[in-house]
Design a protein around this motif. Sequence first.
Motif, short mmCIF file in Angstrom:
data_model
loop_
_atom_site.label_atom_id
_atom_site.label_comp_id
_atom_site.label_asym_id
_atom_site.label_seq_id
_atom_site.Cartn_x
_atom_site.Cartn_y
_atom_site.Cartn_z
N ILE A 1 -104.12 57.68 6.20
CA ILE A 1 -104.95 58.72 6.19
C ILE A 1 -106.21 58.08 6.52
O ILE A 1 -106.88 57.16 5.84
N ASN A 2 -107.12 58.91 7.43
CA ASN A 2 -108.52 58.27 7.66
C ASN A 2 -109.29 58.54 6.59
O ASN A 2 -109.31 59.86 6.09
N TYR A 3 -110.29 57.83 6.50
CA TYR A 3 -111.35 57.82 5.31
C TYR A 3 -112.54 57.09 5.74
O TYR A 3 -112.55 56.19 6.53
N GLN B 1 -107.34 52.48 -1.51
CA GLN B 1 -107.62 51.88 -0.20
C GLN B 1 -105.70 51.72 0.41
O GLN B 1 -105.58 52.23 1.42
N LEU C 1 -104.27 55.21 0.75
CA LEU C 1 -104.82 55.78 1.91
C LEU C 1 -104.23 55.23 3.10
O LEU C 1 -103.71 55.89 4.27
N VAL D 1 -112.00 62.73 4.44
CA VAL D 1 -111.82 61.76 3.12
C VAL D 1 -113.06 60.76 2.84
O VAL D 1 -113.36 60.17 3.69
N ILE D 2 -113.55 60.93 1.58
CA ILE D 2 -114.58 59.96 1.16
C ILE D 2 -114.16 58.95 0.08
O ILE D 2 -113.65 59.79 -1.02
N GLN D 3 -114.18 57.85 0.15
CA GLN D 3 -114.03 57.11 -1.00
C GLN D 3 -115.15 56.31 -1.23
O GLN D 3 -116.13 55.67 -0.50
N LEU E 1 -113.30 68.59 1.89
CA LEU E 1 -113.49 67.29 1.63
C LEU E 1 -112.64 66.54 0.63
O LEU E 1 -112.37 67.41 -0.53
N ILE F 1 -112.30 63.61 -2.11
CA ILE F 1 -113.35 62.59 -2.46
C ILE F 1 -112.74 61.68 -3.72
O ILE F 1 -112.19 62.18 -4.74
#
Lengths: 292, 208
Positions: free
Chosen positions: B49-51, B41, B44, B24-26, B80, B82
């Motif tokens: 959820i890891n990000y 944030q 997640l 996961v990308i923020q 992924l 995003i």
Amino acid sequence: MKLKKLFDDGKFVVTSEVGPPKGWQVDKLLHETEIIKDKVSAINVTDNQSSVMRLSPLVVSKLIKDRGMEPVFQITCRDRNRLALQSDILGAATFGIENLLLLTGDHNKLGDHPDSKPVFDLDSISLAYTVKRLEQGVDLAGNKLDGEPPKFCIGGVVSPCSDNLDSQISKMERKVKAGMEFFQTQAVYEVDKFIKFMDKVKGFGVPVMVGIVVLKTVGMAKFMNENVAGIHVPDNLIEELRKDKEKTKSGQTGMEIAAKLIKELKPYCQGVHLMPLGWDDKVPKILELAGL
Amino acid sequence: MLITEIKPKEEILAFLKEKKSIFVIQCYGCKEVVYPFDEIQKFLQENSINYVLQDYLCNHEYSKEYINKCKEQIENAEMLLIFSCGVGVQSFSEMLYNNTELKIKGKKVYAGCDTLYVNGFQGLTATEPNCAQCRKCHLNYTCAICPITSCSKSLLNGQCGGVKNGKCEVDKEMDCGWEKIFKKSEKMKDKNCVLDEKIHLHDFKIIP
Ligand code: SF4
Ligand code: SF4
């Protein structure tokens, strides 16, 4: 009568096509339809074909119906949003028009009103879905229709000789899933490509009518090769048109080529859709030469 | 200026449930985008959820570096997820796709945000991928190529018959967006990434 009935009866179905005039007088058009009336099962009425503004296909379909012919009302998504489309489709039911050909439509930029707003609120697939909803007695927004729901036979188009065959076939599959019951193809001049295509789509179990556009001149063939998607006229046919100028001018060569194509393609499909582009008077002869 | 909001949370959670491993990308967001950073944030964290956070996802220089740095994690993930504007998701997917390492090249992305329409001047960093802020982001069934901006008719249910040699019918110079989507899905060997079984409709009520 719904075209589906003819396919179900195992008939090899022949249809032709007329383009409404750029004006309101229809004598010439009706005369054209009289020539082909007894030779074909139904006549497509094009909808602002090539994005060129013309008389309404709904009106022309009704006129044809009144004269004892079976129209296939072509509907594109270019000029109408979902309200207008549904309202015209209901109008078709009111007129007893049973066959619809649902198309996304060419882009406005290709036609004679390039500055106009392209609508494309729906596309051929969501339009098919919409018709199915109407047939279930609700509109696209889920509101109930008054009275009996309409019942149509809906068809679509596909390009068997497209250079992007796989994506065309995947779209065709989605059209079948959305409820389309028959297909008319883009003009075919390449027999082997068509056979390969039919082999790939056999599994869909939907009747396919091969599209035939009568070649008028060498220039026309070259123009289509350059500019029209999914059409390729092979060199040997262009050569044939070039060989005997008089014969080509009289339409004889074009008729012979069309008849030969029909004969060769007939075993592989369920019907033929002729697009004479104004040469309606040649249709009876082509069918005769093709043995239909 | 772009305005982004998080997609319906049930939708994202349902997607996450289907997958074994997700990276996961923020995006940090940027000054051009109004972006629900805190809300994402919170979401997640609440769902454990890891990000990872990443600056300017749409910026090629940053993101290329970044892909190299996180190579292993990206390779090991099934997909992924995003959180960024429509431009960020498209740009990042394109960078993965253009990567020479096969495992990265084939990675699919899932957009966690919708991008809303807003009137006025768009002060965007110039990127090739474009976003028309349609508010109901369609990238998740189009291999992360925007069908609104890359197709002349903004078609949502697949290619029209007007394509010739991969070019759009309105302009011989313009690549057909649906051709790109189709080709990308073929290369990624995932037919499902092009369209699902749904009938997709535009939702114009959300565009002012
Ligand atoms: S589908 Fe395209 S226009 Fe709509 S939000 Fe996504 S990137 Fe933007
Ligand atoms: S040719 Fe491709 S980009 Fe152009 S309108 Fe058709 S599907 Fe869209």
